[in-house]
Design an enzyme around this catalytic site. Structure first.
Site, mmCIF file in Angstrom:
data_model
loop_
_atom_site.group_PDB
_atom_site.id
_atom_site.type_symbol
_atom_site.label_atom_id
_atom_site.label_comp_id
_atom_site.label_asym_id
_atom_site.label_seq_id
_atom_site.Cartn_x
_atom_site.Cartn_y
_atom_site.Cartn_z
ATOM 1 N N CYS A 2 0.875 -1.173 0.000
ATOM 2 C CA CYS A 2 0.000 0.000 0.000
ATOM 3 C C CYS A 2 0.909 1.218 0.000
ATOM 4 O O CYS A 2 2.104 1.107 0.233
ATOM 5 C CB CYS A 2 -0.841 0.068 1.264
ATOM 6 S SG CYS A 2 -1.879 -1.368 1.524
ATOM 7 N N ARG A 27 1.746 1.520 -5.859
ATOM 8 C CA ARG A 27 1.895 0.556 -4.765
ATOM 9 C C ARG A 27 0.588 -0.163 -4.418
ATOM 10 O O ARG A 27 0.578 -1.097 -3.615
ATOM 11 C CB ARG A 27 2.395 1.276 -3.505
ATOM 12 C CG ARG A 27 3.738 1.943 -3.683
ATOM 13 C CD ARG A 27 4.178 2.615 -2.399
ATOM 14 N NE ARG A 27 4.249 1.653 -1.316
ATOM 15 C CZ ARG A 27 5.283 0.860 -1.092
ATOM 16 N NH1 ARG A 27 6.340 0.922 -1.869
ATOM 17 N NH2 ARG A 27 5.267 0.011 -0.082
ATOM 18 N N TRP A 75 -3.655 -1.743 -1.294
ATOM 19 C CA TRP A 75 -3.550 -3.007 -2.007
ATOM 20 C C TRP A 75 -4.005 -4.053 -0.990
ATOM 21 O O TRP A 75 -3.262 -4.439 -0.099
ATOM 22 C CB TRP A 75 -2.098 -3.234 -2.441
ATOM 23 C CG TRP A 75 -1.893 -4.526 -3.147
ATOM 24 C CD1 TRP A 75 -1.412 -5.692 -2.615
ATOM 25 C CD2 TRP A 75 -2.155 -4.801 -4.510
ATOM 26 N NE1 TRP A 75 -1.376 -6.664 -3.576
ATOM 27 C CE2 TRP A 75 -1.822 -6.154 -4.743
ATOM 28 C CE3 TRP A 75 -2.661 -4.046 -5.568
ATOM 29 C CZ2 TRP A 75 -1.961 -6.752 -5.989
ATOM 30 C CZ3 TRP A 75 -2.791 -4.643 -6.809
ATOM 31 C CH2 TRP A 75 -2.437 -5.972 -7.005
ATOM 32 N N ASN A 101 0.627 0.186 6.075
ATOM 33 C CA ASN A 101 1.051 -0.639 4.942
ATOM 34 C C ASN A 101 1.732 -1.861 5.532
ATOM 35 O O ASN A 101 2.750 -1.727 6.200
ATOM 36 C CB ASN A 101 2.029 0.161 4.062
ATOM 37 C CG ASN A 101 2.764 -0.715 3.061
ATOM 38 O OD1 ASN A 101 2.230 -1.717 2.610
ATOM 39 N ND2 ASN A 101 3.969 -0.324 2.727
ATOM 40 N N GLY A 102 1.172 -3.048 5.287
ATOM 41 C CA GLY A 102 1.787 -4.259 5.842
ATOM 42 C C GLY A 102 0.724 -5.254 6.263
ATOM 43 O O GLY A 102 -0.449 -5.123 5.898
ATOM 44 N N GLU A 488 8.218 -20.094 -20.519
ATOM 45 C CA GLU A 488 8.088 -18.764 -19.913
ATOM 46 C C GLU A 488 9.202 -17.834 -20.396
ATOM 47 O O GLU A 488 8.960 -16.660 -20.683
ATOM 48 C CB GLU A 488 8.086 -18.899 -18.378
ATOM 49 C CG GLU A 488 8.072 -17.608 -17.581
ATOM 50 C CD GLU A 488 6.868 -16.717 -17.815
ATOM 51 O OE1 GLU A 488 5.920 -17.135 -18.494
ATOM 52 O OE2 GLU A 488 6.903 -15.562 -17.349
ATOM 53 N N LYS A 492 8.567 -14.327 -22.356
ATOM 54 C CA LYS A 492 9.101 -13.035 -21.882
ATOM 55 C C LYS A 492 9.815 -12.327 -23.018
ATOM 56 O O LYS A 492 9.642 -11.141 -23.242
ATOM 57 C CB LYS A 492 10.083 -13.207 -20.719
ATOM 58 C CG LYS A 492 9.573 -13.525 -19.350
ATOM 59 C CD LYS A 492 8.755 -12.454 -18.696
ATOM 60 C CE LYS A 492 7.333 -12.481 -19.152
ATOM 61 N NZ LYS A 492 6.388 -13.283 -18.425
ATOM 62 N N GLU A 495 7.328 -11.112 -25.872
ATOM 63 C CA GLU A 495 6.378 -10.043 -25.584
ATOM 64 C C GLU A 495 7.034 -8.680 -25.370
ATOM 65 O O GLU A 495 6.426 -7.665 -25.688
ATOM 66 C CB GLU A 495 5.418 -10.398 -24.443
ATOM 67 C CG GLU A 495 5.988 -10.442 -23.061
ATOM 68 C CD GLU A 495 4.938 -10.812 -22.009
ATOM 69 O OE1 GLU A 495 3.759 -10.482 -22.158
ATOM 70 O OE2 GLU A 495 5.339 -11.424 -21.009
ATOM 71 N N HIS A 511 12.564 -33.769 -32.932
ATOM 72 C CA HIS A 511 11.366 -34.079 -33.710
ATOM 73 C C HIS A 511 10.955 -32.918 -34.603
ATOM 74 O O HIS A 511 9.812 -32.883 -35.069
ATOM 75 C CB HIS A 511 10.219 -34.457 -32.763
ATOM 76 C CG HIS A 511 10.512 -35.698 -31.975
ATOM 77 N ND1 HIS A 511 10.545 -36.950 -32.536
ATOM 78 C CD2 HIS A 511 10.831 -35.871 -30.667
ATOM 79 C CE1 HIS A 511 10.845 -37.850 -31.615
ATOM 80 N NE2 HIS A 511 11.040 -37.216 -30.469
ATOM 81 N N LYS A 610 -2.313 -5.231 -19.413
ATOM 82 C CA LYS A 610 -1.973 -5.926 -18.168
ATOM 83 C C LYS A 610 -3.058 -6.929 -17.797
ATOM 84 O O LYS A 610 -2.765 -8.025 -17.346
ATOM 85 C CB LYS A 610 -1.771 -4.897 -17.047
ATOM 86 C CG LYS A 610 -1.211 -5.508 -15.766
ATOM 87 C CD LYS A 610 0.180 -6.090 -15.966
ATOM 88 C CE LYS A 610 0.638 -6.936 -14.810
ATOM 89 N NZ LYS A 610 1.663 -7.921 -15.202
#
Ligand code: M6R
Length: 615
Positions: A2, A27, A75, A101-102, A488, A492, A495, A511, A610
């Protein structure tokens, strides 16, 4: 994660706090709130939504008078994002107001005690528990606010950056920090408090960054007293002169959010298992899982639905669940699953994985699975997101906001959660030996340090990126647990750099893809110490005899692949089952550097979003 902001001084606090919240919105941005004090009345306004929503609500509902104030952009961790759970929170008397925050891990037991003592709670947050604990101590022990904060913080377990004030003390803000960041800006006859320096950088370059377990009592008469929370000892303030611009600060000094998020992985992996993994005691405790454990144990199979990077995390989970818990697993692209009339029964458990919790295909797959009677478990990052609400139960990753479009920390924290679930199920089913179980709990705790070590090789990776930035194709190869990592790595690269890349199981190369190999083809091979090592070495030989350029991810100290490969990227030894958490790091960095060298928009690559909320 946060964002917190506070101000005390000669200016109107409102614009300072509002602008500060806008800068800290990276945040967290599911709700926001503000409290202003003019010496007689505390005005408070908070809302679900972004800071812009708060601004609108304030303009309609609240007077903005006052030279003291605190603000918060949230958040969510405890309690879904809504107006009531938003910060600031009042204590029961209405005298104290706090932002936090936490995570207070032992909030439930403290809350129970406070309820027994007559306190009422209006929100689901751990923060409201903390402010009432402080009030209780202040009242019962007849101490000043600072002392009450100190006593309270010695009773809580968890992480915090807090700022609070007392209606009876219009010239004082109390702040404290453990785990979450807190900076104090020092102006002339004014002080600022914030999660980072961005809210006050245009007012002052002088700042104190509190260390863990320090608290400060900030009084308007140009006085700051810093003390250790544990033993009350006085700390001499260290005032730094900041030389940063606003943009740099928001990104924590990194050039891009993606890079920042890559580097956050040691701490967010820790956040994801904190309070859930008690390695010494051999315990894994996942709130959302405890009540539904029988569903998993008795499931005919687990079906994992997800898209993109989250799908790759699901593929890693397939190996872990089958290996340890001996439950058959199928991993499906949500977009295919939803349209292919799958056979699902009430004996199936569906796990939906999504960073954003808003991906339309994954949501549709969940609806379909529920219609067919399956139990659906969510693994999401965004608290209160649509998917987290649409599933029967679930576990949040605690990765904090992921702003870069390319998922990085979401991947490793998803795997962390999936690993904990698999280990827990295996333990209950008796399909893992006690020794293996304990070894893996301890190894999981070591992952943040190993990720840090993998990150420390950044410079070497940057040099490799420079050599290959102009390649037009890449192959990524891996076996077993590291086959999904190859996928992955390729995702990365494509993209964010727009270079064509394909991931393959290393054994599949012969193959077909082997036809592509010539002296212009870079091939990234994950060749760490594992059960597949010899086989991967053979694959590397095959590439070498066709003159392909080999970039190998190897275990520190490796000598065989080092000899064969053109370039190596080292990672510390990690058991194969947990290795994707570490082998993925060099691949993230390689993509980042190549994209940067090609002048791509790293954080917002073309054509992507996103959260993909459309089909
Ligand atoms: O929010 P989700 O995890 O559901 O998103 C799924 C994909 O859209 C996402 O992973 C996408 O592939 C990323 N851009 C990968 O970096």
């Amino acid at each position: 994660m946060c964002g917190i902001v506070g101000y005390i001084g000669k200016r109107d606090a409102y614009p300072v706090i509002l602008n500060g919240l806008k800068r800290l919105e990276y945040r967290g941005y599911d709700s926001a709130g503000i409290a202003l004090y003019d010496g007689s009345t505390i005005q408070l306004c908070k809302t679900k939504g972004k800071v812009a929503d708060l601004e609108k609500k304030v303009s309609e509902e609240m007077a903005t008078k006052g030279n003291l104030g605190i603000g918060h952009t949230r958040w969510a961790t405890h309690g879904i994002p809504n107006d009531i759970n938003s910060h600031p929170h009042f204590s029961n008397s209405g005298d104290l107001v706090i932002i936090h925050n936490g995570i207070i891990e032992n909030y439930a037991s403290i809350k129970k005690e406070l309820i027994n003592r007559g306190y009422t709670f209006y929100s689901d947050t751990d923060t409201e528990v903390l402010v009432n604990l402080i009030e209780d101590i202040k009242k019962n022990e007849n101490v000043k606010l600072g002392k009450a904060v100190q006593i309270a913080l010695n009773q809580v377990v968890g992480a915090y950056a807090i700022a609070l004030f007392d209606k009876n003390k219009p010239d004082e803000i109390v702040v404290a920090k453990l785990g979450s960041p807190l900076a104090i800006g020092i102006g002339t006859d004014e002080f600022f408090v914030a999660s980072d320096a961005s809210p006050f950088i245009e007012f002052t370059n002088n700042a104190i960054y509190l260390e863990d377990e320090e608290m400060a009592i900030i009084r308007l008469v140009r006085e700051i007293k810093i003390r250790k929370v544990k033993d009350d000892s006085i700390v001499a303030p260290y005032i730094q002169e900041l030389q940063l611009n606003i943009e740099q600060i928001e990104k924590g000094g990194y050039d891009h959010f993606m890079l920042k998020e890559i580097y956050e992985q040691p701490s967010v992996i820790k956040d994801t298992y904190r309070g859930r993994l008690l390695a010494d005691k051999g315990i894994i405790r996942l709130g959302g899982l405890e009540d539904y454990i029988e569903k998993f144990i008795n499931a005919d199979r687990i079906i994992i639905v997800a898209c993109g990077t989250s799908w790759h995390a699901g593929l890693v989970a397939e190996y872990i669940f089958e290996d340890w818990a001996r439950i058959p697993v199928e991993v499906e692209y949500a977009s295919e699953f939803r349209y292919r009339n799958p056979v699902i029964t009430e004996k199936d458990v569906v796990i939906a994985i999504s960073q954003s919790g808003e991906t339309a295909d994954t949501l549709a797959a969940i609806k379909l699975a529920k219609e067919k009677g399956a139990f659906v478990y969510g693994i999401c990052n965004v608290v209160g997101s649509t998917i987290s609400r649409a599933t029967h139960s679930g576990t949040y990753t605690h990765a904090g906001p992921e702003i870069g479009v390319a998922s990085t920390k979401a991947f490793t924290t998803q795997i962390t959660v999936l690993t904990m679930i698999a280990l827990k199920l295996a333990k209950i089913k008796g399909t893992i030996s006690q020794t293996d179980y304990m070894v893996h709990l301890r190894e999981l705790e070591l992952i943040p340090t190993k990720v840090e070590s993998a990150l420390s090789k950044n410079d070497a990776i940057e040099k490799i990126a420079l050599l290959f930035k102009d390649a037009t194709n890449f192959l990524y190869l891996g076996r077993g647990y590291n086959f999904p990592v190859a996928l992955e790595g390729a995702l990365k690269l494509k993209e964010i750099s727009y270079i064509h890349a394909e991931g393959y199981p290393a054994a599949e190369m012969k193959h077909g893809p082997i036809a592509l190999i010539d002296e212009h083809m870079p091939i990234v091979v994950i060749a760490i110490n594992s059960n597949h090592y010899e086989k991967v070495v053979s694959n590397i030989q095959e590439i070498k005899s066709r003159k392909g350029k080999i970039i190998a991810v190897v275990t520190e100290g490796d000598t065989v692949v080092r000899e064969l490969a053109d370039y190596i990227m080292e990672v510390p030894y990690t058991p194969e089952t947990l290795s994707p958490l570490v082998t993925t790091i060099p691949l993230q960095l390689l993509s980042y550097h190549i994209a940067l060298m090609l002048n791509r928009n790293v954080d917002q690559p073309r054509n992507l979003a996103k959260a993909v909320t459309v089909e």
